[in-house]
Write a protein that holds these residues in place. Sequence first.
Motif, mmCIF file in Angstrom:
data_model
loop_
_atom_site.group_PDB
_atom_site.id
_atom_site.type_symbol
_atom_site.label_atom_id
_atom_site.label_comp_id
_atom_site.label_asym_id
_atom_site.label_seq_id
_atom_site.Cartn_x
_atom_site.Cartn_y
_atom_site.Cartn_z
ATOM 1 N N TYR A 15 63.381 55.661 -2.736
ATOM 2 C CA TYR A 15 63.309 56.867 -1.908
ATOM 3 C C TYR A 15 63.628 58.122 -2.719
ATOM 4 O O TYR A 15 64.463 58.080 -3.624
ATOM 5 N N THR A 16 63.003 59.231 -2.333
ATOM 6 C CA THR A 16 63.396 60.547 -2.820
ATOM 7 C C THR A 16 64.132 61.287 -1.710
ATOM 8 O O THR A 16 64.981 62.114 -1.979
ATOM 9 N N ILE A 17 63.778 60.987 -0.461
ATOM 10 C CA ILE A 17 64.421 61.576 0.712
ATOM 11 C C ILE A 17 64.781 60.442 1.673
ATOM 12 O O ILE A 17 63.954 59.576 1.961
ATOM 13 N N ILE A 18 66.006 60.467 2.158
ATOM 14 C CA ILE A 18 66.442 59.524 3.192
ATOM 15 C C ILE A 18 66.764 60.343 4.425
ATOM 16 O O ILE A 18 67.601 61.248 4.386
ATOM 17 N N ASN A 19 66.051 60.035 5.524
ATOM 18 C CA ASN A 19 66.262 60.795 6.758
ATOM 19 C C ASN A 19 66.405 59.896 7.985
ATOM 20 O O ASN A 19 66.381 60.374 9.105
ATOM 21 N N GLN A 20 66.536 58.588 7.746
ATOM 22 C CA GLN A 20 66.733 57.634 8.832
ATOM 23 C C GLN A 20 67.782 56.617 8.405
ATOM 24 O O GLN A 20 67.837 56.242 7.231
ATOM 25 N N PRO A 21 68.596 56.131 9.341
ATOM 26 C CA PRO A 21 69.607 55.139 8.987
ATOM 27 C C PRO A 21 69.011 53.847 8.411
ATOM 28 O O PRO A 21 69.675 53.160 7.664
ATOM 29 N N GLY A 22 67.782 53.502 8.723
ATOM 30 C CA GLY A 22 67.159 52.274 8.237
ATOM 31 C C GLY A 22 66.669 52.357 6.806
ATOM 32 O O GLY A 22 66.061 51.423 6.298
ATOM 33 N N ASP B 294 69.447 60.276 -10.924
ATOM 34 C CA ASP B 294 68.438 60.264 -9.867
ATOM 35 C C ASP B 294 68.976 61.149 -8.761
ATOM 36 O O ASP B 294 70.161 61.109 -8.441
ATOM 37 N N ILE B 295 68.112 61.968 -8.195
ATOM 38 C CA ILE B 295 68.507 62.815 -7.075
ATOM 39 C C ILE B 295 67.866 62.245 -5.811
ATOM 40 O O ILE B 295 66.653 62.065 -5.768
ATOM 41 N N ASP C 208 58.702 59.591 -9.246
ATOM 42 C CA ASP C 208 59.814 60.429 -8.792
ATOM 43 C C ASP C 208 60.261 61.301 -9.965
ATOM 44 O O ASP C 208 60.855 60.819 -10.930
ATOM 45 N N ALA C 209 59.976 62.613 -9.884
ATOM 46 C CA ALA C 209 60.231 63.536 -10.992
ATOM 47 C C ALA C 209 61.696 63.629 -11.380
ATOM 48 O O ALA C 209 62.010 63.921 -12.535
ATOM 49 N N ASP C 210 62.615 63.395 -10.443
ATOM 50 C CA ASP C 210 64.028 63.501 -10.812
ATOM 51 C C ASP C 210 64.708 62.145 -11.003
ATOM 52 O O ASP C 210 65.919 62.071 -11.102
ATOM 53 N N PHE C 211 63.917 61.074 -11.062
ATOM 54 C CA PHE C 211 64.438 59.773 -11.490
ATOM 55 C C PHE C 211 64.203 59.725 -12.994
ATOM 56 O O PHE C 211 63.111 59.397 -13.462
ATOM 57 N N ILE C 212 65.219 60.134 -13.735
ATOM 58 C CA ILE C 212 65.097 60.235 -15.195
ATOM 59 C C ILE C 212 66.296 59.563 -15.846
ATOM 60 O O ILE C 212 67.237 59.160 -15.158
ATOM 61 N N LYS D 179 61.189 57.449 -19.214
ATOM 62 C CA LYS D 179 60.588 56.338 -18.467
ATOM 63 C C LYS D 179 59.102 56.166 -18.756
ATOM 64 O O LYS D 179 58.555 55.088 -18.585
ATOM 65 N N ALA D 180 58.423 57.225 -19.196
ATOM 66 C CA ALA D 180 56.981 57.160 -19.453
ATOM 67 C C ALA D 180 56.629 56.266 -20.635
ATOM 68 O O ALA D 180 55.506 55.767 -20.715
ATOM 69 N N ILE D 181 57.576 56.019 -21.532
ATOM 70 C CA ILE D 181 57.252 55.207 -22.715
ATOM 71 C C ILE D 181 57.826 53.793 -22.645
ATOM 72 O O ILE D 181 57.589 52.992 -23.535
ATOM 73 N N LEU D 182 58.550 53.481 -21.578
ATOM 74 C CA LEU D 182 59.118 52.139 -21.445
ATOM 75 C C LEU D 182 58.005 51.115 -21.218
ATOM 76 O O LEU D 182 57.020 51.402 -20.544
#
Length: 183
Positions: free
Chosen positions: A45-52, A115-116, A107-111, A91-94
């Motif tokens: 996820y990048t955004i969590i907006n539900q308890p599930g 992670d945001i 996800d641009a901020d999973f670096i 991550k692009a070269i792994l």
Amino acid sequence: RRAWIHFQVVDDSGKLLFESGGYDDQGMIYDNDADITKGAFEPHYTIINQPGQVQIYESIMLDSNGQATTNLLQGVTYGKDNRLLPLGTNKAILQGDAMVVGEAFDDADFIGGRDIVRYQINLPAGTSNVTVKVELLYQSVGYRFMDDLMSDLSTEQQTLAKLIEQHPNLPVVVTSKEMSITR
């Protein structure tokens, strides 16, 4: 193994208003698709907006039918691999078993090193003060792996089951943060 974010919002009276990543006394994450349903898994996820929804950092193998599996002999590819990356990792070269797989790749901020994840929560009308509690939890063996392992008890598995009964498969807190917010 897996790590996940346990996120809670509590009002002034101590009432839980929102939770993501809660778990039971057996180490099962309440809203994790993989822990609930064999063959499923929780996306990145990048955004969590539900308890599930719960952010879980893990690798998930898929079998030849595209179903999540814990059986190493049935795994043919990864459906998800968003294990937290060391600081500075690109991550692009792994490649191979170190590759980021699934939504985390885009996800641009999973670096490397972070992670945001954004939490968007609707609070009940009239709520002005809340406390936000966040933990990063780690579990050396995920609930689904353990549950699948215990499905056919050999002598060795019976010994492991006794050990787990004495020492439940609970997560450990890697780090935590708590803050009060007034709106």
